[in-house]
Design a protein around this motif. Structure first.
Motif, PDB file in Angstrom:
ATOM      1  N   ILE A 265      11.015  -2.556   3.839  1.00 54.47           N
ATOM      2  CA  ILE A 265       9.943  -3.555   3.894  1.00 54.47           C
ATOM      3  C   ILE A 265      10.118  -4.549   2.747  1.00 54.47           C
ATOM      4  O   ILE A 265      10.125  -4.148   1.572  1.00 54.47           O
ATOM      5  CB  ILE A 265       8.563  -2.888   3.799  1.00 54.47           C
ATOM      6  N   PRO A 266      10.262  -5.843   3.022  1.00 52.85           N
ATOM      7  CA  PRO A 266      10.374  -6.840   1.954  1.00 52.85           C
ATOM      8  C   PRO A 266       9.125  -6.838   1.081  1.00 52.85           C
ATOM      9  O   PRO A 266       8.012  -6.622   1.590  1.00 52.85           O
ATOM     10  CB  PRO A 266      10.509  -8.166   2.721  1.00 52.85           C
ATOM     11  N   PRO A 267       9.260  -7.041  -0.214  1.00 51.22           N
ATOM     12  CA  PRO A 267       8.102  -7.015  -1.119  1.00 51.22           C
ATOM     13  C   PRO A 267       6.978  -7.954  -0.689  1.00 51.22           C
ATOM     14  O   PRO A 267       5.799  -7.626  -0.852  1.00 51.22           O
ATOM     15  CB  PRO A 267       8.703  -7.429  -2.468  1.00 51.22           C
ATOM     16  N   GLU A 268       7.354  -9.109  -0.127  1.00 52.43           N
ATOM     17  CA  GLU A 268       6.326 -10.071   0.260  1.00 52.43           C
ATOM     18  C   GLU A 268       5.515  -9.621   1.477  1.00 52.43           C
ATOM     19  O   GLU A 268       4.458 -10.192   1.778  1.00 52.43           O
ATOM     20  CB  GLU A 268       6.953 -11.436   0.551  1.00 52.43           C
ATOM     21  N   ASP A 269       6.006  -8.580   2.181  1.00 51.97           N
ATOM     22  CA  ASP A 269       5.298  -8.084   3.370  1.00 51.97           C
ATOM     23  C   ASP A 269       4.426  -6.861   3.093  1.00 51.97           C
ATOM     24  O   ASP A 269       3.752  -6.364   4.003  1.00 51.97           O
ATOM     25  CB  ASP A 269       6.305  -7.744   4.481  1.00 51.97           C
ATOM     26  N   TRP A 270       4.441  -6.369   1.869  1.00 49.18           N
ATOM     27  CA  TRP A 270       3.707  -5.138   1.573  1.00 49.18           C
ATOM     28  C   TRP A 270       2.219  -5.256   1.916  1.00 49.18           C
ATOM     29  O   TRP A 270       1.624  -4.331   2.430  1.00 49.18           O
ATOM     30  CB  TRP A 270       3.876  -4.770   0.091  1.00 49.18           C
ATOM     31  N   ARG A 271       1.630  -6.410   1.642  1.00 49.51           N
ATOM     32  CA  ARG A 271       0.192  -6.547   1.834  1.00 49.51           C
ATOM     33  C   ARG A 271      -0.208  -6.604   3.309  1.00 49.51           C
ATOM     34  O   ARG A 271      -1.391  -6.635   3.632  1.00 49.51           O
ATOM     35  CB  ARG A 271      -0.314  -7.789   1.106  1.00 49.51           C
ATOM     36  N   ARG A 272       0.764  -6.584   4.197  1.00 46.93           N
ATOM     37  CA  ARG A 272       0.461  -6.529   5.628  1.00 46.93           C
ATOM     38  C   ARG A 272       0.171  -5.092   6.081  1.00 46.93           C
ATOM     39  O   ARG A 272      -0.240  -4.870   7.217  1.00 46.93           O
ATOM     40  CB  ARG A 272       1.633  -7.100   6.428  1.00 46.93           C
ATOM     41  N   TYR A 273       0.391  -4.147   5.168  1.00 51.24           N
ATOM     42  CA  TYR A 273       0.209  -2.739   5.495  1.00 51.24           C
ATOM     43  C   TYR A 273      -1.027  -2.186   4.781  1.00 51.24           C
ATOM     44  O   TYR A 273      -1.338  -2.579   3.654  1.00 51.24           O
ATOM     45  CB  TYR A 273       1.426  -1.916   5.065  1.00 51.24           C
ATOM     46  N   ASP A 274      -1.708  -1.285   5.450  1.00 54.99           N
ATOM     47  CA  ASP A 274      -2.802  -0.573   4.791  1.00 54.99           C
ATOM     48  C   ASP A 274      -2.929   0.838   5.349  1.00 54.99           C
ATOM     49  O   ASP A 274      -2.489   1.137   6.461  1.00 54.99           O
ATOM     50  CB  ASP A 274      -4.132  -1.321   4.881  1.00 54.99           C
ATOM     51  N   CYS A 275      -3.507   1.705   4.528  1.00 55.61           N
ATOM     52  CA  CYS A 275      -3.722   3.100   4.892  1.00 55.61           C
ATOM     53  C   CYS A 275      -5.191   3.272   5.253  1.00 55.61           C
ATOM     54  O   CYS A 275      -6.079   2.795   4.528  1.00 55.61           O
ATOM     55  CB  CYS A 275      -3.341   4.004   3.720  1.00 55.61           C
ATOM     56  N   VAL A 276      -5.451   3.968   6.365  1.00 54.20           N
ATOM     57  CA  VAL A 276      -6.816   4.085   6.888  1.00 54.20           C
ATOM     58  C   VAL A 276      -7.216   5.559   6.954  1.00 54.20           C
ATOM     59  O   VAL A 276      -6.482   6.386   7.492  1.00 54.20           O
ATOM     60  CB  VAL A 276      -6.928   3.455   8.290  1.00 54.20           C
ATOM     61  N   PHE A 277      -8.400   5.843   6.428  1.00 55.35           N
ATOM     62  CA  PHE A 277      -8.957   7.200   6.495  1.00 55.35           C
ATOM     63  C   PHE A 277     -10.217   7.174   7.345  1.00 55.35           C
ATOM     64  O   PHE A 277     -11.092   6.326   7.151  1.00 55.35           O
ATOM     65  CB  PHE A 277      -9.292   7.719   5.096  1.00 55.35           C
ATOM     66  N   GLN A 278     -10.302   8.111   8.309  1.00 53.71           N
ATOM     67  CA  GLN A 278     -11.479   8.242   9.155  1.00 53.71           C
ATOM     68  C   GLN A 278     -11.990   9.670   9.086  1.00 53.71           C
ATOM     69  O   GLN A 278     -11.223  10.617   9.225  1.00 53.71           O
ATOM     70  CB  GLN A 278     -11.146   7.885  10.606  1.00 53.71           C
TER      71      GLN A 278
END
Length: 353
Positions: A265-278
């Motif tokens: 994953i390119p560093p500039e794309d990291w913020r497109r990812y998130d972790c979700v807890f339900q």
């Protein structure tokens, strides 16, 4: 291997507002197992043990304070008698199982598990009743067809006998689909302050090295019916993701992790990812955005050059001051020899005048 003692029948979806509750009983009879009772049975509500009986104590005992408050001595006497009866049943049937499998000596275990699950939103009920021998499935009840399933030849004779007992089948089905859910709801009401609580987790992003996956770690949540997953641009990811099991903490809460492979994953794309807890019973999700600054690591960070210069200057100044102090000390001692009162080699008088 399908060991009934550790069987968990958990329902989980990404719709985390509903909550599935369970009432389960596990019975274990053993032969020639050192330092272990010949017979044990436990009852669990939502995976929390609330009753225990074994052949050493020969007494049913409560494992939760709320069970003691909601029951009387007659209840526990009845549970003790149930334990004594099943203890004898298991002692006889483990010998039958050994004969079926042409065994005489050695360690052997026969297990029985039954119970039900209830969805508090839909009202759906599931029941199960099954037996195992030496860690393998032996026979189980199919409530849909009201017949027994025998996965091993040694269990066929039992299947034929139990399939022909229609009255017993009707009784078992009524218990698993009607009586068991009723008892489950009673226990939930008795222990609601503990069993129906919800605790949200603390979440963190961890990475061992730049080439390691980023682990999204959630800990301290309750109940254990929870989901943890990674998203990209709002869409759930399945590739390059590993989700671990829900594990217990020492305080009765739970923890779990979900790893994301970030090497491609390119560093500039990291913020497109998130972790979700339900969490079951909680409508709002907890979201942790993937960001370089929010990722914790145990690798050593490079020391700032300015910090190195400041530390070196402080050390040098300390050395200079120490040298100056030593010189002054030597000069004063040469001019003024110590008085007897300050000289450790001179004894002070016992009664000074």
């Amino acid at each position: 291997m399908h060991t009934l003692l550790f069987l968990l029948l958990l329902a989980g979806t990404h719709s985390a507002t509903a909550r599935t509750h369970s009432l389960k009983y596990f019975f274990t009879g053993s032969s020639q197992v050192p330092n272990f009772p010949e017979f044990v049975y436990v009852g669990l509500v939502d995976e929390v043990q609330m009753i225990h009986y074994d052949s050493n104590t020969m007494k049913a005992e409560s494992k939760q304070d709320w069970m003691l408050k909601a029951t009387d001595s007659q209840y526990w006497e009845s549970e003790t008698q149930i334990g004594l009866g099943h203890q004898q049943w298991f002692k006889v049937n483990i010998e039958i199982a050994k004969e079926r499998f042409n065994q005489t000596e050695g360690v052997h275990i026969i297990q029985w598990m039954y119970g039900c699950e209830w969805d508090d939103e839909t009202g759906e009920v599931k029941g199960y009743r099954q037996f195992g021998y030496d860690g393998e499935d032996f026979i189980s009840l199919d409530l849909e067809t009201e017949t027994w399933i025998a996965p091993t030849p040694q269990a066929v004779i039992t299947k034929l006998k139990w399939d022909n007992d229609k009255a017993d089948l009707a009784h078992r089905k009524n218990y698993l689909t009607q009586e068991c859910p009723d008892w489950l709801k009673k226990y939930l009401e008795h222990g609601k302050s503990s069993l129906l609580r919800t605790e949200l987790p603390s979440m963190s992003l961890l990475q061992k090295s730049p080439s390691s996956p980023v682990s999204c770690h959630a800990t301290g949540f309750y109940p254990d019916s929870a989901m943890l997953f990674w998203r990209k641009d709002g869409e759930e990811l399945h590739e390059d993701v590993y989700v671990g099991e829900v594990l217990p903490n020492h305080d009765g809460t739970f923890q779990m992790s979900a790893d994301l492979q970030v090497s491609s994953i390119p560093p500039e794309d990291w913020r497109r990812y998130d972790c979700v807890f339900q969490l079951s019973g909680v409508k709002e999700d907890i979201v942790k955005r993937l960001d370089k600054d929010s990722v914790e690591s145990n690798r050593e960070k490079p020391t700032d050059v300015t910090t190195i210069i400041i530390v070196a200057a402080v050390v040098a100044l300390a050395v200079v001051l120490a040298v100056i102090g030593f010189i002054v000390y030597r000069k004063r001692n040469a001019e003024c020899p110590p008085s007897p009162g300050n000289d450790p080699n001179v004894l002070k008088p016992l009664n000074p005048q």
